[in-house]
Structures are given as structure tokens and as C-alpha cells.
Enzyme design. Structure first.
Site, PDB file in Angstrom:
ATOM      1  N   LYS A 195       0.853  -1.191   0.000  1.00  0.00           N
ATOM      2  CA  LYS A 195       0.000   0.000   0.000  1.00  0.00           C
ATOM      3  C   LYS A 195       0.888   1.240   0.000  1.00  0.00           C
ATOM      4  CE  LYS A 195      -1.823   2.846   2.691  1.00  0.00           C
ATOM      5  NZ  LYS A 195      -1.739   4.054   1.840  1.00  0.00           N
ATOM      6  N   GLU A 238       9.711   1.064  10.590  1.00  0.00           N
ATOM      7  CA  GLU A 238      10.747   2.064  10.298  1.00  0.00           C
ATOM      8  C   GLU A 238      10.079   3.420  10.471  1.00  0.00           C
ATOM      9  OE1 GLU A 238      13.770   1.393   9.923  1.00  0.00           O
ATOM     10  OE2 GLU A 238      13.975  -0.578   8.977  1.00  0.00           O
ATOM     11  N   CYS A 263      14.001  10.392   6.716  1.00  0.00           N
ATOM     12  CA  CYS A 263      14.000   9.976   8.125  1.00  0.00           C
ATOM     13  C   CYS A 263      15.406  10.031   8.713  1.00  0.00           C
ATOM     14  CB  CYS A 263      13.419   8.583   8.248  1.00  0.00           C
ATOM     15  SG  CYS A 263      14.148   7.424   7.109  1.00  0.00           S
ATOM     16  N   GLU A 274      10.661  15.844  14.813  1.00  0.00           N
ATOM     17  CA  GLU A 274      11.000  15.637  13.407  1.00  0.00           C
ATOM     18  C   GLU A 274      10.183  16.622  12.560  1.00  0.00           C
ATOM     19  OE1 GLU A 274       9.569  12.047  11.365  1.00  0.00           O
ATOM     20  OE2 GLU A 274      11.626  11.784  10.679  1.00  0.00           O
TER      21      GLU A 274
END
Ligand code: NAD
Length: 453
Positions: A152, A227, A261, A352
């Protein structure tokens, strides 16, 4: 329907039907059938088909890269690397099919074998920031280990994933073995997570959604690899090649417009070279080439969406910091930005941002550098710049993160394991052990004792 926008122009690139829970049900049924045949096929044949898939991707690198430029705003050079990375993943995983060996463990009274069995159907849920590589990181080793895969992609970036599924069929992979289900996370993604026919979820995305998925997988003790996010440090010691460190720093948080990331968004610089570092960094940031991602000279494109642009803006006071340029007009543009006076505890220094924004913080000594580096709930990546080999090793061991680099910002290589400590994730992808994460270990003991007399 999913509307795919070109983030550099806001033009509609495509509309794609969104998969429903019923579509996921039907896809799982097809995948179950395909997986049974795939697992039973000769390993050499499976390896050959995966190599052929890699070769077909290789023949379409330019096409896939151009598609990625349009749907994700990636600069063309990066997009070519990304398509090449997907190709390399299938090539590398193909080499594992015929080497996926169990063990024979010495035990008394018989012979003991371990057998690595495929899990069955694996759901891969991917984010929008690296659509092709991350799709391939999960899919290639899962297929190589004998599983079927339902991928997906993110709502904003389904196009390269859909094209990869077409190329898989062209390469001769069995129908149903690798299917792509574009759709909403809460609908298609959730249906994969909840489906009893899906044995494992490989999720790459935000820590917030990753935690929800882990909790829902717990209900079924469903296997999961996560992750997640990062807030990675770039530690520059006074004994480093300071110019080289300062010139390398922009790419480490501006690549992919900071939507990475592993972005080194906390730049920690030892006090004696702090001013010199900024003196070199500032012009490098100001001259970073931001603009049309299809132009070969462009170094940085737009952010993925208006929502992401609003999020990045919310972290940075208007006009603050050392700034680069960004185009005016349509598109989701934010300039390269370095903040030198951020409070180390402020959101921009801790959370982040996922945009082209870094903070620079001074430190006194090695102990303080390590303390600052570890002052985060994340632990994905990090860099250490020093000429002292002992210090490089000490600090690399002391920083709690899965992927460290010394005098470099390289985190991702398909040959080596990748993943996070703490809230950056669970499990590892890539590297020589990637296939094992898509197997169950079965132990079989065979008695060699004769029948009881
Ligand atoms: P996201 O968590 O919003 O979405 C990721 C994927 O999950 C998308 O496909 C989305 O549709 C799906 N999803 C959303 N809600 C869901 C639900 N309830 N159930 C099932 N699936 C659902 O993340 P994003 O904004 O697309 O990606 C950015 C994030 O990804 C950043 O935090 C970044 O750090 C992280 N990331 C991590 C790595 C890594 O390897 N650690 C790599 C790339 C990106």
C-alpha cells in the site's frame, strides 16, 4: 479517488481509484493462491524471476524516475538513484533465494534441523518520501523468502508503485504475487493490518501511526517491522576537517527537501570551530539550488504537499535563521533554513520537522556531544566528524542509533542493515539478513534411537 498532484506546480498528474476493504479482501485471496505456487517453485526459478524483474526495472529507470519527479517532486538525479535502488534490491534479494539455509544443530538422540518457512502474505505500507526504495526494501526480501506481497503506497505517491507492479508481471512474476493497493491509510492500510490472512506488516512512516499499527498487530500477534521517524545528530569535533564537514552538512538535511528519516537536522559543533563551521555552512546553504526538480542542476525540489508545507512553517519563525532561496508562485516551496539560536528543548530542535530545516548547537567536549546526541526519543542515524579514530569509534558506540557514519552522511546501503533504536522503529531491513525477517523458524527433531525393545 486519490488525486495525485505535482508538488512543484500543483497540477493534477493523475487520479487513481482508492482501494476499499473489499478490494483488500479480494487481493489477499489472490495473494494466498499465488504464494502457495511461489513457495513450491524451485528456488533457482524464483531467483531467476526476481533477477528478471530487476532487469526490467533497469530498462525503465528513466521512466520511473520521471514519474517520481512528477508525483513526488524529487530532483531527477535522486529519482534515478531511487529507481536504481529498487532494481538493486531485487537483484540482491534474488541472490538470497538459493542461500536461505537453515541449520543442523548437534543434539543427543537424533538429528535436529531448522527450517526457514515463508510467512505467507506480507503487507508493506509505505510512506511518500521515498516511494520506490521503501516499497522495494520490504517487497524484495519478502518475495525472495517465498512470500506474496501486498503493497500500500502513500496516498500522495501511488504511481511508481503501480508501475512497478506492471513491470513485475512483464518480468513474469506470477499474477497475484505482488499487488499494489493504492488507498487511504485508514481504509486500505487498516484493512491490511486487520486482515487475518496477512501474516506480517512492514510499516514505514510516522512514529504516531507506527505505534497504532503495532498495537493493532498485537491483537493477532501479527509480525511487524517498523521504520519510523528520526531527529539525527551530525556531530562535528574541532579535530575534524571542518571545511569538509561544513560543506557536506547542507546535503545531509536538504536532500529530498529534508523529507528524509535520516536527515541530520541537529548539527552539534564543538565550540572552538563553531564560528568557522558557520562561516563555511552559511554560503553553502544560501547557494543551494532550489527549483524545478526536472532540471539536472537543481539540488532541492518542493515539499510533498500543502499540509507538509504548513507543518514545516509552523516550526520556523518567519524569516528566521540562515536562509536559502525558494521559488515564488505555485508549488509547495520552503527555503533551506538553519537556525543558530534555537533552544535545545524547543520543538524545532526536538521534533522531526521533515522539511529543509536544521538547528546548530554548540558543545564543549565529547561527553556533552554524546549527551546532546542522545537527548531524543529517536535513534535512527547520526554522523561523527573527527580525525581521531578512537573518538570516532567511542562516539559511534555511545550514540544510541541504528546507523552511524564517520566523516560521511551515508546511512542507506542495500548491503548493510538499516533500522532504528527507541522510537525510530523495530527490526531491521536491508543487508544480508533481510530475508530472515520474512520467515518463521521451524525446528524439527528426528530421533535416531531405535524402537523401544
Ligand atoms: P504516515 O505515518 O502518515 O503514513 C505512512 C503510511 O501509512 C502511508 O501509506 C499511510 O497511508 C499509511 N497509514 C496512515 N494511517 C494508517 C492507518 N491507520 N493504518 C494503516 N496505514 C496507515 O507517514 P508519512 O507522512 O507518509 O511519512 C513520513 C514519515 O515516515 C516520517 O515520520 C519519516 O521519518 C518516516 N520514515 C521513516 C523511514 C525509516 O526507514 N525509518 C523512512 C522513510 C520515512
Amino acid at each position: 479517488m486519490l488525486e495525485v498532484l505535482n508538488p512543484a506546480t500543483e497540477d493534477v498528474v493523475a487520479t487513481v481509484p482508492a482501494a476499499t476493504a473489499e478490494d483488500v479482501d479480494a487481493a489477499v485471496a489472490r495473494a494466498v493462491r499465488a504464494q502457495a505456487g511461489w513457495a513450491a517453485a524451485a528456488p533457482a526459478d524464483r531467483a531467476r524471476l526476481l533477477r528478471r524483474f530487476a532487469a526490467v526495472i533497469d530498462g525503465h529507470v528513466e521512466e520511473l524516475a520521471r514519474l517520481e519527479v512528477r508525483e513526488a517532486g524529487h530532483v531527477i538525479g535522486n529519482a534515478r538513484w531511487e529507481a536504481g535502488n529498487a532494481r538493486d534490491l531485487f537483484d540482491y534479494a534474488a541472490g538470497g533465494v538459493e542461500r536461505l539455509t537453515g541449520r543442523q544443530i548437534p543434539v543427543p538422540g537424533g538429528l535436529d534441523l531448522t527450517i526457514l518457512e515463508p510467512l505467507g502474505v506480507v503487507g508493506v505500507i509505505a510512506p511518500w518520501n521515498f516511494p520506490m526504495p521503501i516499497a522495494a526494501w520490504g517487497t524484495a526480501p519478502a518475495l525472495a523468502a517465498g512470500n506474496a506481497v501486498l503493497l500500500k503506497p502513500a496516498e500522495t505517491t501511488p504511481l511508481t508503485a503501480l508501475r512497478l507492479a506492471e513491470l513485475a508481471l512483464e518480468a513474469g512474476l506470477p499474477e497475484g504475487l505482488f499487488q499494489v493497493l493504492p488507498g487511504e491509510g485508514a481504509v486500505a492500510g487498516n484493512a491490511l493490518v486487520e486482515h487475518p490472512g496477512v501474516a506480517k506488516i512492514v510499516f514505514t512512516g510516522s512514529t504516531r501511526v507506527g505505534k497504532q499499527i503495532m498495537a493493532r498487530c498485537a491483537d493477532r500477534v501479527k509480525r511487524v517491522t517498523l521504520e519510523l521517524g528520526g531527529k539525527s545528530p551530525n556531530i562535528v569535533f574541532a579535530d575534524a576537517d571542518v571545511e569538509a564537514a561544513a560543506l557536506a552538512a547542507p546535503g545531509s538535511f536538504l536532500d529530498n527537501s529534508g523529507q528524509d528519516c535520516c536527515a541530520r537536522t541537529r548539527i552539534l559543533v564543538q565550540r572552538p570551530v563553531y564560528d568557522r563551521f558557520l562561516e563555511v555552512l552559511a554560503p553553502a546553504v544560501a547557494s543551494y539550488v532550489v527549483g524545478d526538480p526536472a532540471d539536472e542542476k537543481t539540488q532541492m525540489g518542493p515539499l510533498i504537499s500543502r499540509a507538509q508545507l504548513d507543518r514545516v512553517r509552523s516550526y520556523v519563525p518567519a524569516g528566521a535563521g540562515i536562509r536559502g532561496s525558494a521559488p515564488e508562485g505555485p508549488g509547495f516551496w520552503f527555503p533551506p533554513t538553519v537556525l543558530t539560536d534555537a533552544d535545545p528543548a524547543s520543538p524545532v530542535a526536538v521534533e522531526e520537522v521533515f522539511g529543509p530545516v536544521a538547528v546548530v548547537l554548540p558543545f564543549e567536549d565529547e561527553a556533552e556531544a554524546v549527551r546532546l546526541a542522545n537527548a531524543t526519543e529517536y535513534g535512527l542515524s547520526g554522523s561523527v566528524w573527527t580525525r581521531d579514530v578512537g573518538r570516532a569509534l567511542r562516539v559511534s558506540q555511545a550514540v544510541k542509533a541504528g546507523n552511524l557514519s564517520v566523516n560521511s552522511h551515508s546511512s542507506v546501503r542495500y548491503w548493510t542493515p538499516f533500522g532504528g533504536y527507541g522510537q525510530s522503529g523495530l527490526g531491521r531491513e536491508l543487508g544480508p539478513d533481510a530475508l530472515a525477517a520474512f520467515t518463521e523458524t521451524k525446528n524439527v527433531f528426528i530421533s535416531t534411537e531405535g524402537p523401544a525393545q
